[in-house]
Design a protein around this motif. Structure first.
Motif, PDB file in Angstrom:
ATOM      1  N   GLN A 268     -15.612 -21.417 -29.236  1.00 18.51           N
ATOM      2  CA  GLN A 268     -14.779 -21.023 -30.371  1.00 18.51           C
ATOM      3  C   GLN A 268     -15.149 -19.634 -30.888  1.00 18.51           C
ATOM      4  OE1 GLN A 268     -12.149 -22.380 -31.189  1.00 18.51           O
ATOM      5  NE2 GLN A 268     -11.607 -21.573 -33.197  1.00 18.51           N
ATOM      6  N   TYR A 269     -16.436 -19.296 -30.854  1.00 18.57           N
ATOM      7  CA  TYR A 269     -16.841 -17.938 -31.240  1.00 18.57           C
ATOM      8  C   TYR A 269     -16.122 -16.905 -30.371  1.00 18.57           C
ATOM      9  CZ  TYR A 269     -19.511 -13.647 -31.458  1.00 18.57           C
ATOM     10  OH  TYR A 269     -19.856 -12.324 -31.565  1.00 18.57           O
ATOM     11  N   CYS A 270     -16.109 -17.150 -29.073  1.00 14.80           N
ATOM     12  CA  CYS A 270     -15.491 -16.187 -28.156  1.00 14.80           C
ATOM     13  C   CYS A 270     -13.977 -16.128 -28.337  1.00 14.80           C
ATOM     14  CB  CYS A 270     -15.832 -16.559 -26.709  1.00 14.80           C
ATOM     15  SG  CYS A 270     -17.592 -16.448 -26.329  1.00 14.80           S
ATOM     16  N   ILE A 271     -13.341 -17.294 -28.519  1.00 14.31           N
ATOM     17  CA  ILE A 271     -11.896 -17.320 -28.724  1.00 14.31           C
ATOM     18  C   ILE A 271     -11.534 -16.625 -30.034  1.00 14.31           C
ATOM     19  CG2 ILE A 271      -9.908 -18.837 -29.107  1.00 14.31           C
ATOM     20  CD1 ILE A 271     -11.298 -20.860 -27.209  1.00 14.31           C
ATOM     21  N   THR A 272     -12.362 -16.818 -31.053  1.00  9.98           N
ATOM     22  CA  THR A 272     -12.097 -16.195 -32.349  1.00  9.98           C
ATOM     23  C   THR A 272     -12.302 -14.692 -32.306  1.00  9.98           C
ATOM     24  OG1 THR A 272     -12.825 -18.244 -33.398  1.00  9.98           O
ATOM     25  CG2 THR A 272     -12.575 -16.364 -34.829  1.00  9.98           C
ATOM     26  N   GLY A 369      -1.715 -16.416 -23.560  1.00 13.01           N
ATOM     27  CA  GLY A 369      -2.888 -17.128 -23.063  1.00 13.01           C
ATOM     28  C   GLY A 369      -3.790 -17.605 -24.176  1.00 13.01           C
ATOM     29  N   LYS A 370      -3.995 -16.754 -25.187  1.00 15.88           N
ATOM     30  CA  LYS A 370      -4.830 -17.160 -26.303  1.00 15.88           C
ATOM     31  C   LYS A 370      -4.221 -18.353 -27.035  1.00 15.88           C
ATOM     32  CE  LYS A 370      -6.777 -15.922 -30.693  1.00 15.88           C
ATOM     33  NZ  LYS A 370      -6.318 -17.232 -31.186  1.00 15.88           N
ATOM     34  N   THR A 398     -17.647 -22.342 -38.830  1.00 16.76           N
ATOM     35  CA  THR A 398     -18.734 -21.399 -39.123  1.00 16.76           C
ATOM     36  C   THR A 398     -19.083 -20.596 -37.881  1.00 16.76           C
ATOM     37  OG1 THR A 398     -19.683 -22.798 -40.848  1.00 16.76           O
ATOM     38  CG2 THR A 398     -21.152 -21.195 -39.820  1.00 16.76           C
ATOM     39  N   PHE A 399     -19.347 -21.304 -36.794  1.00 14.16           N
ATOM     40  CA  PHE A 399     -19.708 -20.619 -35.558  1.00 14.16           C
ATOM     41  C   PHE A 399     -18.559 -19.746 -35.068  1.00 14.16           C
ATOM     42  CE2 PHE A 399     -23.039 -23.780 -35.548  1.00 14.16           C
ATOM     43  CZ  PHE A 399     -24.087 -23.133 -34.930  1.00 14.16           C
ATOM     44  N   GLY A 400     -17.342 -20.280 -35.116  1.00 17.32           N
ATOM     45  CA  GLY A 400     -16.197 -19.511 -34.645  1.00 17.32           C
ATOM     46  C   GLY A 400     -16.013 -18.223 -35.412  1.00 17.32           C
ATOM     47  N   ASN A 401     -16.134 -18.297 -36.734  1.00 24.53           N
ATOM     48  CA  ASN A 401     -15.788 -17.140 -37.549  1.00 24.53           C
ATOM     49  C   ASN A 401     -16.937 -16.173 -37.784  1.00 24.53           C
ATOM     50  OD1 ASN A 401     -12.843 -17.141 -38.653  1.00 24.53           O
ATOM     51  ND2 ASN A 401     -13.479 -19.277 -38.452  1.00 24.53           N
ATOM     52  N   ILE A 402     -18.104 -16.459 -37.199  1.00 26.14           N
ATOM     53  CA  ILE A 402     -19.104 -15.385 -37.120  1.00 26.14           C
ATOM     54  C   ILE A 402     -18.495 -14.208 -36.356  1.00 26.14           C
ATOM     55  CG2 ILE A 402     -21.320 -14.736 -36.103  1.00 26.14           C
ATOM     56  CD1 ILE A 402     -22.288 -17.598 -36.714  1.00 26.14           C
ATOM     57  N   ALA A 403     -17.563 -14.523 -35.450  1.00 28.47           N
ATOM     58  CA  ALA A 403     -16.845 -13.463 -34.727  1.00 28.47           C
ATOM     59  C   ALA A 403     -16.034 -12.587 -35.667  1.00 28.47           C
ATOM     60  CB  ALA A 403     -15.930 -14.084 -33.671  1.00 28.47           C
ATOM     61  N   ALA A 432     -13.427 -13.702 -23.598  1.00 26.35           N
ATOM     62  CA  ALA A 432     -12.583 -14.747 -23.004  1.00 26.35           C
ATOM     63  C   ALA A 432     -13.279 -15.372 -21.794  1.00 26.35           C
ATOM     64  CB  ALA A 432     -11.231 -14.167 -22.610  1.00 26.35           C
ATOM     65  N   LEU A 433     -13.955 -14.550 -20.989  1.00 26.67           N
ATOM     66  CA  LEU A 433     -14.683 -15.049 -19.828  1.00 26.67           C
ATOM     67  C   LEU A 433     -15.829 -15.968 -20.241  1.00 26.67           C
ATOM     68  CD1 LEU A 433     -15.221 -15.062 -16.777  1.00 26.67           C
ATOM     69  CD2 LEU A 433     -16.569 -12.964 -17.097  1.00 26.67           C
ATOM     70  N   VAL A 434     -16.569 -15.592 -21.287  1.00 26.83           N
ATOM     71  CA  VAL A 434     -17.672 -16.436 -21.764  1.00 26.83           C
ATOM     72  C   VAL A 434     -17.142 -17.774 -22.288  1.00 26.83           C
ATOM     73  CG1 VAL A 434     -19.553 -16.620 -23.440  1.00 26.83           C
ATOM     74  CG2 VAL A 434     -19.129 -14.447 -22.280  1.00 26.83           C
ATOM     75  N   ALA A 435     -15.978 -17.774 -22.939  1.00 27.39           N
ATOM     76  CA  ALA A 435     -15.376 -19.025 -23.417  1.00 27.39           C
ATOM     77  C   ALA A 435     -15.089 -19.963 -22.253  1.00 27.39           C
ATOM     78  CB  ALA A 435     -14.099 -18.735 -24.195  1.00 27.39           C
ATOM     79  N   ILE A 436     -14.590 -19.417 -21.154  1.00 34.93           N
ATOM     80  CA  ILE A 436     -14.321 -20.232 -19.963  1.00 34.93           C
ATOM     81  C   ILE A 436     -15.614 -20.864 -19.459  1.00 34.93           C
ATOM     82  CG2 ILE A 436     -13.642 -20.129 -17.522  1.00 34.93           C
ATOM     83  CD1 ILE A 436     -11.682 -17.878 -18.322  1.00 34.93           C
ATOM     84  N   CYS A 437     -16.653 -20.065 -19.329  1.00 26.51           N
ATOM     85  CA  CYS A 437     -17.931 -20.567 -18.823  1.00 26.51           C
ATOM     86  C   CYS A 437     -18.509 -21.637 -19.752  1.00 26.51           C
ATOM     87  CB  CYS A 437     -18.922 -19.417 -18.671  1.00 26.51           C
ATOM     88  SG  CYS A 437     -18.459 -18.206 -17.412  1.00 26.51           S
ATOM     89  N   SER A 438     -18.341 -21.460 -21.040  1.00 25.25           N
ATOM     90  CA  SER A 438     -18.867 -22.429 -21.996  1.00 25.25           C
ATOM     91  C   SER A 438     -18.212 -23.789 -21.824  1.00 25.25           C
ATOM     92  CB  SER A 438     -18.666 -21.915 -23.428  1.00 25.25           C
ATOM     93  OG  SER A 438     -19.213 -22.818 -24.354  1.00 25.25           O
TER      94      SER A 438
END
Length: 453
Positions: A268-272, A369-370, A398-403, A432-438
């Motif tokens: 979610q951090y990466c998507i955000t 895509g997003k 919280t984690f998402g919106n640290i972005a 976006a790539l890190v979100a996929i890997c996560s």
């Protein structure tokens, strides 16, 4: 991930032949409406930013910090906001959230009266900080309401619907705000959006109810959503004693040490990060890098947002379709997320093209895509423990919106250092790539968390 694993039946048996009402879809419409206003208020600064920064003398680094002000308090308010929701219920807390963030948005229109850049920046930072604090309960409330109103096999569509409002906000409000800025001045963007939000807050208080208190729901619909896994007792008066409990930090620790949830949080951090690029620097990119006027930006920015809106709806529908076809919850949620993030990486291609039409096409594909992959809130509704769904949603947000803190500042420094947006687009695509890997390697099986007492 067993593709043949079965889930809850798509049509739970009904206790009678009574035709069920559709009150739940009006509730999700209201979530869609207030979320659209939520995101429009976040985007006011990006639309007004070019004219405002010229008038007040703000450079790119200063604007980066101002853009981030919202997220500092938004992040800090997530767990307290979730606790307020669990204690006082979604309806009342959400009313005050909408009312206050709209009032603080309206006040930003008066920033020009404070003259110098230093004073204006401090006051603007403070008001954006208060907007973020007031908006903190909004998405945990959305997740909470969807979990209480929708059976599991409709939850992906419901969550994707309210989440897609972020794109609809751009489609509807970006042209309006661009026109207002061009015709009347940047101040009137804040006046307009603040007034709209205050009106909607009172409409919310009038028409939204919990499932067992809604005047227009019948027994057939209530039975349907309960048998499908909806948590209909979440805000009932009989749970008042439980609501009065303080935050159980040992249970919070269980959430923070759960590998599945940590993978979801990182994703979610990466998507955000993508979200905040589009909310903050994207209009500035179109003006500074692509030479468009602010009036053109208001309309052009809406085109990719249309694609994001449809991507969001289709992603949720596709996820629920996979569930109905017998695929596991894990497959049904992860597949749209991975596909969507792959498409989002296409925005890096804008670094290698010159034609404005091709740039808009690339951004539209990334927006689509997003939207298609933005199923995080459906995952939250699927996984949150019923004892503390508000706090669980707050942790996720919280984690998402640290972005929201890091993205505007990092991009501001990239632009200041390199003099272009090329590195910024690479940075966003890498997330976006890190979100996929996560989701592929960390999350594992998606299931509801059971807390230990």
């Amino acid at each position: 991930m067993n593709a043949q694993e079965k889930v809850l039946p798509s049509s739970p048996p009904m206790p009678s032949s009574q035709k069920k009402t559709r009150a739940r879809w009006f509730i999700v419409f209201m979530l869609f409406l207030v979320t659209a206003i939520n995101y429009a208020d976040r985007a006011t600064l990006s639309i007004a930013g070019t004219d405002m920064s010229s008038q007040l003398g703000l450079d790119s680094v200063m604007m980066g910090y101002v853009f981030s002000a919202f997220a500092w308090s938004y992040v800090a308010g997530q767990i307290p906001g979730g606790w307020l929701l669990d204690r006082f219920g979604s309806k009342k807390v959400y009313f005050w959230s909408i009312f206050l963030w709209s009032a603080f948005t309206l006040m930003q229109g008066f920033i020009g009266f404070f003259g110098t850049a230093g004073t204006a920046v401090m006051i603007l930072f403070g008001l954006r900080f208060l907007v973020g604090l007031a908006e903190a309960p909004s998405f945990p409330a959305n997740s909470r309401i969807v979990a209480s109103w929708f059976p599991s096999h409709e939850r992906g569509t419901a969550a994707a619907t309210f989440n897609s409002a972020q794109y609809f906000a751009t489609v509807l409000f970006a042209p309006i705000m661009g026109y207002i800025t061009y015709t009347f001045g940047w101040q009137y963007v804040f006046y307009f959006m603040g007034a709209v939000g205050i009106i909607v807050s009172f409409i919310w208080m009038k028409v939204v109810y919990s499932p067992k208190e809604h005047p227009r729901i019948n027994e057939a619909e209530l039975a349907y959503i309960e048998e499908g896994g909806a948590l209909t007792n979440m805000d009932q008066t009989e749970t008042k004693k439980e609501k009065k409990k303080a935050i159980n930090w040992s249970q919070v620790k269980q959430l923070l040490t759960n590998r599945m949830l940590l993978g979801v949080y990182l994703g979610q951090y990466c998507i955000t990060t993508l979200t905040y690029f589009f909310l903050t620097w994207f209009p500035v990119y179109l003006v500074q890098e692509r030479g468009m006027t602010i009036l053109e930006v208001g309309f052009v920015a809406s085109l990719p947002a249309v694609c994001g809106f449809f991507g969001g709806i289709l992603g949720g529908m596709f996820s629920d379709f996979l569930l109905r076809k017998g695929f596991s919850l894990t497959v049904a949620r992860k597949t749209p997320i991975v596909v969507g993030m792959l498409l989002s990486m296409s925005l890096v291609a804008a670094n290698y093209v010159d034609a404005q039409s091709v740039v808009i096409f690339v951004m539209a594909l990334a927006f689509f895509g997003k939207g298609f992959g933005a199923l995080g809130w459906a995952v939250v509704a699927d996984t949150s423990p019923k004892e503390m769904s508000g706090v669980s949603g707050g942790l996720f947000n919280t984690f998402g919106n640290i972005a929201g803190i890091t993205t505007p500042i990092i991009i501001g420094y990239i632009i200041a250092t390199t003099g272009s947006f090329n590195g910024a687009l690479v940075f966003v695509g890498a997330n976006a790539l890190v979100a996929i890997c996560s989701y592929l390697f960390l999350v594992g099986e998606i299931k509801r968390v059971e807390l230990k007492s």
